[in-house]
Every structure is written in structure tokens, then in C-alpha cells.
Design a protein around this motif. Structure first.
Motif, short mmCIF file in Angstrom:
data_model
loop_
_atom_site.label_atom_id
_atom_site.label_comp_id
_atom_site.label_asym_id
_atom_site.label_seq_id
_atom_site.Cartn_x
_atom_site.Cartn_y
_atom_site.Cartn_z
N ARG A 189 -2.27 -64.08 17.67
CA ARG A 189 -2.05 -65.40 18.25
C ARG A 189 -1.39 -66.31 17.22
NH1 ARG A 189 -4.33 -66.47 23.03
NH2 ARG A 189 -5.86 -65.00 23.86
N ILE A 190 -0.47 -67.13 17.67
CA ILE A 190 0.26 -67.98 16.76
C ILE A 190 0.57 -69.32 17.42
CG2 ILE A 190 2.49 -66.94 17.44
CD1 ILE A 190 3.39 -67.38 14.52
N ARG A 191 0.34 -70.40 16.67
CA ARG A 191 0.69 -71.73 17.17
C ARG A 191 2.18 -71.96 17.04
NH1 ARG A 191 -4.06 -72.71 14.13
NH2 ARG A 191 -2.73 -73.19 12.34
N GLU A 192 2.69 -72.85 17.86
CA GLU A 192 4.12 -73.14 17.84
C GLU A 192 4.57 -73.60 16.46
OE1 GLU A 192 7.69 -72.82 19.75
OE2 GLU A 192 5.69 -72.31 20.51
N SER A 193 3.73 -74.37 15.78
CA SER A 193 4.09 -74.90 14.46
C SER A 193 4.15 -73.83 13.39
CB SER A 193 3.09 -75.98 14.04
OG SER A 193 1.76 -75.44 14.01
N ASP A 194 3.54 -72.64 13.66
CA ASP A 194 3.52 -71.57 12.66
C ASP A 194 4.69 -70.60 12.81
OD1 ASP A 194 1.20 -72.34 11.30
OD2 ASP A 194 -0.10 -71.36 12.77
N ALA A 234 -1.88 -63.56 8.28
CA ALA A 234 -2.57 -64.18 9.41
C ALA A 234 -4.06 -63.95 9.19
CB ALA A 234 -2.12 -63.58 10.73
N THR A 235 -4.81 -65.03 8.99
CA THR A 235 -6.22 -64.96 8.65
C THR A 235 -7.07 -65.49 9.80
OG1 THR A 235 -5.72 -65.31 6.31
CG2 THR A 235 -7.98 -65.71 7.01
N PHE A 248 -15.27 -62.62 2.28
CA PHE A 248 -15.63 -62.66 3.69
C PHE A 248 -17.12 -62.92 3.77
CE2 PHE A 248 -17.18 -60.62 7.56
CZ PHE A 248 -16.36 -61.22 8.50
N GLN A 249 -17.52 -63.94 4.51
CA GLN A 249 -18.92 -64.29 4.61
C GLN A 249 -19.45 -63.87 5.97
OE1 GLN A 249 -18.31 -68.50 3.88
NE2 GLN A 249 -19.28 -68.29 1.88
N VAL A 250 -20.67 -63.35 5.98
CA VAL A 250 -21.31 -62.91 7.21
C VAL A 250 -22.37 -63.93 7.59
CG1 VAL A 250 -22.65 -61.10 8.31
CG2 VAL A 250 -20.88 -60.51 6.66
N SER A 251 -22.37 -64.32 8.84
CA SER A 251 -23.33 -65.31 9.30
C SER A 251 -24.05 -64.78 10.53
CB SER A 251 -22.62 -66.62 9.65
OG SER A 251 -23.51 -67.52 10.27
N THR A 252 -25.31 -65.16 10.66
CA THR A 252 -26.07 -64.77 11.84
C THR A 252 -25.99 -65.85 12.91
OG1 THR A 252 -28.08 -65.71 10.87
CG2 THR A 252 -27.64 -63.36 10.49
N GLY A 253 -25.30 -66.95 12.65
CA GLY A 253 -25.17 -68.03 13.62
C GLY A 253 -24.18 -67.68 14.70
N GLN A 254 -24.08 -68.56 15.68
CA GLN A 254 -23.14 -68.37 16.76
C GLN A 254 -21.81 -69.02 16.42
OE1 GLN A 254 -23.79 -66.59 19.65
NE2 GLN A 254 -25.64 -66.00 18.54
N ALA A 255 -20.72 -68.26 16.59
CA ALA A 255 -19.41 -68.83 16.30
C ALA A 255 -19.09 -69.94 17.30
CB ALA A 255 -18.34 -67.74 16.37
N SER A 256 -18.72 -71.12 16.79
CA SER A 256 -18.41 -72.24 17.67
C SER A 256 -16.92 -72.40 17.85
CB SER A 256 -19.00 -73.54 17.11
OG SER A 256 -18.45 -73.82 15.83
N SER A 257 -16.13 -71.93 16.91
CA SER A 257 -14.67 -72.01 17.04
C SER A 257 -14.03 -70.94 16.17
CB SER A 257 -14.16 -73.40 16.62
OG SER A 257 -14.40 -73.63 15.24
N SER A 258 -12.86 -70.51 16.58
CA SER A 258 -12.13 -69.51 15.81
C SER A 258 -10.65 -69.70 16.02
CB SER A 258 -12.56 -68.09 16.21
OG SER A 258 -12.24 -67.86 17.56
N GLY A 259 -9.86 -69.22 15.11
CA GLY A 259 -8.42 -69.33 15.23
C GLY A 259 -7.72 -68.49 14.19
N MET A 260 -6.39 -68.43 14.28
CA MET A 260 -5.60 -67.64 13.35
C MET A 260 -4.80 -68.59 12.46
SD MET A 260 -5.32 -64.29 12.88
CE MET A 260 -5.34 -63.35 14.41
N GLU A 261 -4.97 -68.46 11.17
CA GLU A 261 -4.28 -69.31 10.19
C GLU A 261 -3.14 -68.51 9.57
OE1 GLU A 261 -6.28 -72.11 7.11
OE2 GLU A 261 -5.93 -70.19 6.08
N TRP A 262 -1.91 -69.00 9.73
CA TRP A 262 -0.73 -68.33 9.21
C TRP A 262 -0.26 -69.00 7.92
CZ3 TRP A 262 1.77 -64.05 11.49
CH2 TRP A 262 1.23 -63.65 12.71
#
Length: 301
Positions: free
Chosen positions: A164-169, A46-47, A19-33
Motif C-alpha cells: 500500500r502506498i499513499r499518493e504523496s509517497d 516500505a516499513t 521490532f517490538q512485540v506487544s500483547t495489546g490490540q493494534a489501533s492503527s497501522s500503515g506503510m511508511e515509505w
């Protein structure tokens, strides 16, 4: 009496991702199944994946995982909990609520998973608990075009995980559920009953008994009603019943452990704290009380 803590080594290996910690601003996020299935077991994860503005850096943290295998066909779930007060003492066991549609929820008792928490290296606490593959929880994750996402909520302890889950997952979750069903007897009757009114307590009760080599039996509707009562979405009364029926609780001073289902149902009826109720029952039996008297005394614990 504790809920079965099985598959801990596998859960530890599963959570050991950087797990990496960043001081930047998150521009996008999502859940990977992701799902993995073999003859030895099945794993669903679910990551949370986040990228940052002006950086190629990506952070990844497993927020949810589920495991099952032929020896433990009932899925063993692990969920991340962000503590509100990081200086507070983290309880070894805590009530979690899996919030569904229309604010309905499944109430479960989670065990603090110290190994998964440490190996994840993201300063987020994790709790683990069993939940049947045939349940409204997995049904919601596999339901096509649903915009309702289960939330594993820790209540006063801290914010939980929104799945959260995408239809394809959704097909990945279905693949996992089907594998767990193949590993152990979930029971056709259980699947049919679950298709009507959701009842997590009933589903867990009629599933494999984790305290008796995962042996499954289907109880009569009368016994199910006596065990679960109004706690349809709480698996603790069913866990109590499984423990008693596994032959671990003497009902007399001679050490008899062969319980009739109706008597065991009376002992575990709507129990929100199986540990307390069974401890109370044991004390009453040791003091010379009959099992029926002991049940009556301990009913409120």
C-alpha cells in the motif's frame, strides 16, 4: 545456475531495525515509505508501522526494500513472507508472484535471504530477487491515483506483502527508479516497448546482464519471442538467456561458449527451471550429443 545474489551486505544493514512485540490490540497501522539516493547507490524501503490502544509503544518492521548502485543497476528487491507453517522447512529458492491488476502477475524466483531474515528480528522470512527498474511493477507503484497495490505473494508457502502506498509517497518510488536508470543502461528502446504491452521477460532480457558485468544489449523481437514465448510476466527464461550468453555454458565437447542469440533462445525458450534445463543440456553435450539434439532432448525440463 543461480540468479545473481548481489548487495547482500547492504540488504542486511537495511533490515537491521528493531521490532517490538506487544500483547495489546493494534489501533492503527500503515506503510511508511522512505528513499535514499546518492552517487553510491539508491535504497527504497516500505516499513509496516503499528501503534496500540492504551500504549505509547510502536512496532516497526521493514516489509519491502529495493537497492541498486552503479555496479548493480538492476534493483534487488527483498520482501517479507509470513509462513503458514513455521515448523515447515523453508526452501532456499521459491517461486513468488507479484500480483497486479486484473489478477495478472509477474513470476520470479526468490532466494531465501537468511541475513535479512535474521537481522529483522521479527520472525518473518524474507526472499530476494532482481527486477528491472523499467517494469510494470514500479510503474504501478508510481501511477497517480491508482487504487491497485502490488502484492508479492508466496503462494502455498505463506502470505506475502501488500504494498500500500499513499499518493504523496509515489514520488519517492519515482526518485528511486530514476536513480537506478542513471546507474545503468536500461535502454531507450526498452522504455518505449514497456509503455505498450507489459512484458517482464522482455524487459529483463533487454536490460543489463548480471552474469556479464551488467552489459546490456537489445535483442530482436524475434529472439525475444523465442525466449519468452507465452511467459511474458516470467523473468526465468530471460535469466537463462543471460546466463548462456555470458559464456558460461559450453555448446560442444571442445568447450565452445560463443553462442548465437537464436540458438541460445532455442535452449532457454519458456524455461521455468533454468537450472534443470542447463544441467540437462550439459549432460547431453558430455555424452556426445550435438547442441541441437541436446536442446531438443532438454526442451521439456
Amino acid at each position: 545456475m543461480r540468479l545473481a545474489r548481489l548487495l547482500v551486505p547492504a540488504l542486511a544493514a537495511l533490515a537491521a531495525l528493531p521490532f517490538q512485540v506487544s500483547t495489546g490490540q493494534a489501533s492503527s497501522s500503515g506503510m511508511e515509505w522512505k528513499v535514499f539516493v546518492s552517487g553510491q547507490g539508491a535504497r527504497l524501503t516500505a516499513t509496516s508501522v503499528r501503534s496500540f490502544l492504551g500504549s505509547d509503544e510502536v512496532s516497526r518492521s521493514i516489509r519491502f526494500s529495493a537497492l541498486c548502485n552503479p555496479q548493480q543497476p538492476v534493483p534487488y528487491l527483498t520482501s517479507a513472507v509470513a509462513l503458514r507453517d513455521r515448523n515447515a522447512t523453508v526452501p532456499a529458492r521459491h517461486e513468488l508472484r507479484i500480483v497486479m491488476e486484473n489478477n495478472g502477475y509477474i513470476s520470479v524466483v526468490g532466494d531465501l535471504d537468511r541475513i535479512a531474515t535474521a537481522n529483522a528480528r521479527d520472525n518473518v522470512t524474507r526472499y530476494s530477487f532482481p527486477l528491472p527498474a523499467v517494469s510494470i511493477f514500479f510503474d504501478l507503484l508510481t501511477r497517480s491515483n491508482s487504487r491497485i497495490y502490488p502484492i508479492i505473494n508466496a503462494g502455498s508457502l505463506g502470505a506475502g506483502t501488500r504494498l500500500r502506498i499513499r499518493e504523496s509517497d509515489r514520488a519517492k518510488v519515482s526518485q528511486f527508479v530514476q536513480a537506478c536508470q542513471r546507474f545503468g543502461p536500461q535502454g531507450a528502446a526498452q522504455q518505449r516497448s514497456n509503455a505498450t504491452r507489459p512484458n517482464a521477460c522482455r524487459d529483463y532480457l533487454n536490460g543489463p546482464n548480471p552474469y556479464n558485468n551488467n552489459e546490456a544489449r537489445t535483442y530482436s523481437p524475434e529472439v525475444v519471442s523465442r525466449v519468452c514465448g507465452d511467459l511474458r510476466m516470467d523473468v526465468r527464461p530471460a535469466a537463462c538467456m543471460h546466463y548462456v550468453m555470458s559464456g558460461r555454458v559450453p555448446w560442444n565437447r571442445q568447450g565452445g561458449t560463443n553462442w548465437r542469440p537464436g540458438n541460445a533462445a532455442d535452449l532457454c525458450r519458456e524455461s521455468r527451471s533454468p537450472d534443470s534445463r542447463l544441467s540437462c543440456f550439459g549432460r547431453q553435450i558430455n555424452s556426445g550429443a550435438t547442441y541441437s539434439a541436446a536442446i531438443e532432448v532438454c526442451r521439456g525440463t
